[in-house]
Design a protein around this motif. Structure first.
Motif, PDB file in Angstrom:
ATOM      1  N   HIS A 598      28.779  19.902  -0.399  1.00 31.29           N
ATOM      2  CA  HIS A 598      29.408  18.866   0.422  1.00 31.29           C
ATOM      3  C   HIS A 598      30.266  19.482   1.534  1.00 31.29           C
ATOM      4  O   HIS A 598      30.168  19.105   2.693  1.00 31.29           O
ATOM      5  N   HIS A 602      29.752  19.391   5.844  1.00 31.51           N
ATOM      6  CA  HIS A 602      30.701  19.153   6.942  1.00 31.51           C
ATOM      7  C   HIS A 602      30.666  20.304   7.947  1.00 31.51           C
ATOM      8  O   HIS A 602      30.716  20.086   9.159  1.00 31.51           O
ATOM      9  N   CYS A 704      35.703  10.776   4.714  1.00 34.08           N
ATOM     10  CA  CYS A 704      34.780  11.138   3.649  1.00 34.08           C
ATOM     11  C   CYS A 704      35.417  10.893   2.302  1.00 34.08           C
ATOM     12  O   CYS A 704      36.594  11.154   2.105  1.00 34.08           O
ATOM     13  N   HIS A 708      35.384  18.047  -2.579  1.00 38.14           N
ATOM     14  CA  HIS A 708      35.282  19.233  -1.731  1.00 38.14           C
ATOM     15  C   HIS A 708      35.940  20.446  -2.374  1.00 38.14           C
ATOM     16  O   HIS A 708      36.662  20.332  -3.358  1.00 38.14           O
TER      17      HIS A 708
HETATM   18 ZN   LIG Z   1      31.542  14.132   3.510  1.00 37.50          ZN
END
Ligand SMILES: [Zn+2]
Ligand SMILES: [Zn+2]
Length: 916
Positions: A598, A602, A704, A708
């Motif tokens: 993820h 980005h 989002c 992460h």
């Molecule tokens: Zn995202």
């Protein structure tokens, strides 16, 4: 002063106000970033709307700019006017100066006069001003503005006119900021009035003829209108002015049409040059020339601001404009794409003021050409179908093309309504546009109906709602049912509040049962935003022990209805019970694999925008532990260099080990800081923002909800495994990170090393070695083919001894060795060449099956012989079938042992054929 160029006119405007302490602000994008109500920027004030509404502020109180604007609406047919007159445009510039609670009417009026008369040198007698007087008598007459016109300028007092609400009162919306305005008009002279013969015409400002042109509107924002229509004076008063740039240039350059200014002439000249037209030709085709010049500008600027041709919203507008221009080009005589040339002129002339054009030159040009090619491909079909339709209607003396017919042309041939309308009009017919819209809407409805309905029956849904209600009643769920930030932790001590088997609440479940577990809070991530759900386990332990009493393996966490999360899994051991204290544990390694992908997504997104341009927009995303998939807008395949650059940039960001920060923010604040929100997504007031980069200087910031990493270094390694097209203007990249990337690299390296060992070279020599082996193989194959042909030739020479005469016709029927059917056919050519006149039958065995070719020279075909008939007879013998032309035919069979037999029968068959 000599005549100003358009660039000088623009620059003088900016300089004039800059020297009066205005900050020169760049034009906002044509695509409004934070105003979903707006298709395109259409006025200078768009980018300052938040200031007027009191929602935002700027570090300056005086600003000046030129704003790129687009006015195209699907509903009103204004596009139709573009090109047919000299004043309507799709793309235009709006010059403006702004005061946010700073100066007011006095300065605004004095400066506008000074600029027009002293800098631009317009004659004072030709200028007129209007001020507000309420025809209903409810609002104050703007004597303040009228007073400043008299005291601060040299205007003829008789040239100050009063007008009412329609002309001189400005409102942003039904409520909110509003105020009187003062408009400056320019008198082009009585000879320019086209209504002179009309006895009802009053030739004056706002008189609706071509003589008086509105030049500059000064808006004084001094009230706030409430929902009841009452006006309240604003504490801070603002000035918002707008001057149509193209119109101003046409006046200053002394031409009667915007298209004759140096904003459009270079485009027109370039097209003229390409067509080899004389000036008379241009005049004859002026509409086409204007459309191309106007649309060419719009096309270049739209693509420059990241819009790609498509079927919805602004993408459709671009496609429609581009296709309309292409069609007018076709009408001029272009039979190849030419709009990139037009865009090129726009980039050259406008690039200095709008650097985004220069920066995205290649992207603009290739997008234009691609779309134009795609269109020309279908245009011919569509236009000829339209021609048939129109001819039919003309024959029936109909005047209107039905909406569904126009829609079918669009649906089947991609012919936009605008083009159908243009062509129909040229032949004196109108199009039923309401009918068209209705047909379009109907199709959309059908498309919606065809979507696979979530096979979620009402019954199940109702049951979930009951369960949620019961749990809420007994206060068993966390704050919002979700109740927990699943991002910070991966395990949690909690209680089972409900257990479902086959959708029914149960007290307990045993080994092998498929169940759904409800916890008051959860640390499991529920699939959303493209990131897959976590897996893990839920287990109950006796106090102080490691071996669980019971355990459920969780395969997925999902949210069947808002507020209720269920953990779907299987009871692995023991008897799971409602009410038991448990540990809920997420598979940590897997969570980390997902987080790597993820965060890498980005990074990929931001590097794609950096390498390819700001037009790159996320169109879809899938984040799993194994890989990431990212869909984005871009018109062309990525080159090897681009892919390599993107990969390297992402890996550089990995190695730099940037911190990843996740914060909650107000939506407005986030957007004003440039955070990327997905177009068309709905966001609440509070949003979660993920930033990557050094504190204070993030290079990636997105709204989002996913999980992460803390630092980019944890990604380890990023590797792209594929790049492909998945639709018009849409690309897809798949990539791997972390453990999967390392595995992949190891595996591929070991394949490389093994191959190197087989080839007996060093690893970095493998490609060269493989190439040289391929070369050798190719020449060996060529050599073999040459030898085979030599052999065949030799055999052929020997064969000629076996030519026999059957009823006066030369016949050669022989078995040969040939490597292919092609060779066999070629051999019949040799025989025919040699015989001049005759019949050839050759047979061979290919891959274990008999194959036959028969050839008859044309003179014998005239005498009734037929290679097809002959070969079919032969095919019967070998148990197969065949056919072909009278001169050459071939057959295949099943039984190779009958081949000689078939060849022996050829003379008899030929004899029969000649006899019949
Ligand atoms: Zn995202
Ligand atoms: Zn007039």
């Amino acid at each position: 002063m000599g005549e100003l160029t358009s660039a000088e006119v623009r620059q003088s405007f900016l300089d004039f106000f800059a020297s009066r302490d205005h900050t020169v602000v760049p034009s906002a994008s044509l695509v409004p970033h934070d105003d979903p109500t707006l298709l395109f920027s259409n006025a200078g004030m768009n980018q300052f709307k938040d200031v007027f509404l009191g929602l935002g502020s700027r570090p300056y109180t005086r600003a000046v700019d030129t704003q790129k604007c687009m006015r195209v609406s699907g509903k009103h047919n204004d596009l139709e006017d573009v090109g047919r007159d000299s004043t309507h445009h799709t793309f235009f510039e709006m010059l403006g100066n702004w005061s946010f609670g700073d100066y007011y009417k006095k300065e605004a009026i004095a400066w506008s006069w000074e600029l027009l008369t002293e800098v631009y040198g317009l004659s004072e007698e030709r200028l007129w001003a209007t001020v507000f007087r309420d025809e209903l008598g409810a609002l104050e007459t703007d004597e303040e503005a009228a007073g400043y016109w008299r005291s601060e300028t040299g205007i003829d007092p008789a040239h100050i006119l009063y007008f009412g609400r329609k002309d001189n009162f400005w409102e942003m919306a039904d409520t909110g900021p509003c105020g009187p305005c003062s408009e400056i008009s320019y008198d082009r002279g009585p000879e320019t009035c086209e209504c002179a013969g009309d006895p009802d015409h009053v030739c004056q400002v706002n008189g609706d003829c071509g003589r008086f042109v509105e030049l500059w509107n000064l808006v004084f924002i001094q009230y706030d209108k409430d929902a009841d229509g009452n006006l309240h004076p604003l504490p801070a008063k603002h000035v918002d002015t707008g001057m149509g740039f193209e119109r101003l240039v046409s006046i200053l350059q002394g031409v009667n049409s915007n298209y004759r200014t140096d904003l459009f002439m270079p485009i027109i000249r370039r097209v003229q040059e390409m067509m080899g037209h004389t000036d008379e030709d241009v005049e004859e085709n002026i509409t086409a020339y204007r459309v191309i010049a106007d649309h060419g500008r719009a096309i270049a600027f739209l693509i420059g601001d990241g819009v790609l041709p498509g079927n919805e919203g602004r993408n459709y507008v671009l496609r429609m404009i581009l296709r309309r221009a292409a069609r007018f080009g076709r009408q001029l005589g272009f039979d190849r794409p030419f709009l990139a040339e037009v865009a090129q002129v726009v980039i050259e002339t406008m690039g200095p003021q709008f650097p985004e054009l220069e920066a995205r030159r290649q992207f603009i040009l290739s997008t234009v050409t691609q779309e134009e090619e795609r269109f020309l491909h279908t245009l011919d079909l569509g236009l000829s179908r339209l021609d048939e339709v129109l001819t039919e209607y003309e024959a029936e003396s109909r005047e209107v093309v039905p909406g569904d017919a126009a829609f079918r042309l669009y649906d089947t041939f991609g012919l936009p309504l605008e083009i159908t309308r243009d062509v129909a009009q040229e032949r004196g017919l109108n199009v039923d546009e309401d009918g068209y819209q209705a047909a379009l809407e109907e199709q959309r409805e059908r498309a919606r109906g065809a979507e696979p309905s979530q096979a979620r029956d009402e019954e199940t849904l109702r049951r979930y709602m009951e369960i949620l209600a019961r749990l809420q009643e007994r206060d068993l769920l966390g704050a919002d049912g979700v109740g927990h930030d699943p991002y910070s932790v991966t395990e949690l001590e909690t209680t089972v509040v409900a257990l479902l088997r086959d959708g029914e609440l149960v007290k307990s479940a045993t080994g092998g049962d498929q169940v759904e577990v409800v916890l008051p809070v959860t640390c499991f991530y529920v699939e959303s935003g493209g990131q897959v759900s976590d897996t893990g386990f839920i287990a109950a332990y006796p106090p102080g022990e490691d071996e669980p009493i019971w355990e459920i393996e969780v395969q997925e966490a999902r949210q069947p209805i808002p507020g209720l999360i269920v953990h779907v899994g299987v009871v692995k051991q023991g008897r799971a019970r409602t009410g038991d204290a448990v540990w809920a544990v997420v598979n940590y390694e897997r969570r980390m694999d997902i987080a790597r992908n993820h965060t890498a997504t980005h990074l990929l997104h931001s590097e794609l925008r950096y390498v390819l341009g700001e037009h790159v927009q996320q169109a879809g995303s899938l984040v799993t532990p194994g890989r990431l998939r990212f869909d984005f807008t871009h018109p062309a395949m990525l080159t090897e260099d681009e892919l390599a650059l993107v990969t390297r940039s992402v890996n550089d960001a990995v190695l730099a080990n940037y911190p990843v920060q996740v914060v909650q923010e107000r939506y407005r604040q986030a957007v004003s800081e440039g955070v990327i929100a997905l177009f068309g997504e709905k966001y609440g007031d509070d949003v979660r923002v993920v930033r990557v980069g050094l504190p204070g200087e993030p290079f990636s910031q997105e709204l989002c909800g996913g999980t992460h990493l803390d630092e980019t270094g944890e990604i380890g390694l990023f590797h792209i495994i594929s790049e492909e097209g998945v639709g018009a203007g849409l690309r897809r990249i798949e990539a791997v990170t972390g453990r999967v990337a390392v595995d992949l690299v190891e595996r591929q390296l070991s394949v490389l090393q093994r191959t190197a060992a087989y080839l007996n070279v060093a690893s970095d020599e493998v490609d060269r070695k493989a190439l040289s082996l391929l070369g050798e193989l190719q020449s060996a194959r060529k050599e073999i083919a040459g030898l085979q042909e030599k052999l065949a030739r030799r055999e052929f020479e020997a064969m000629l001894d076996h030519v026999q005469s059957v009823a006066g016709v030369s016949l050669l029927s022989a078995r040969v060795t040939a490597p292919s059917m092609d060779m066999l056919r070629e051999m019949t050519d040799w025989v025919r060449d040699r015989l001049g006149s005759g019949v050839v039958v050759l047979g061979t065995v290919l891959a274990g099956r008999p194959a036959l070719v028969a050839a008859v020279t044309p003179d014998l075909v005239e005498r009734g012989l037929d290679a097809g008939r002959l070969v079919r007879g032969l095919a019967d013998v070998v148990g197969g079938g065949g056919g072909g032309k009278p001169t050459l035919a071939q057959a295949g069979g099943r039984d190779p042992n009958r081949l000689d037999d078939a060849l022996r029968q050829a003379p008899r068959m030929l004899e029969d054929m000649m006899a019949s």
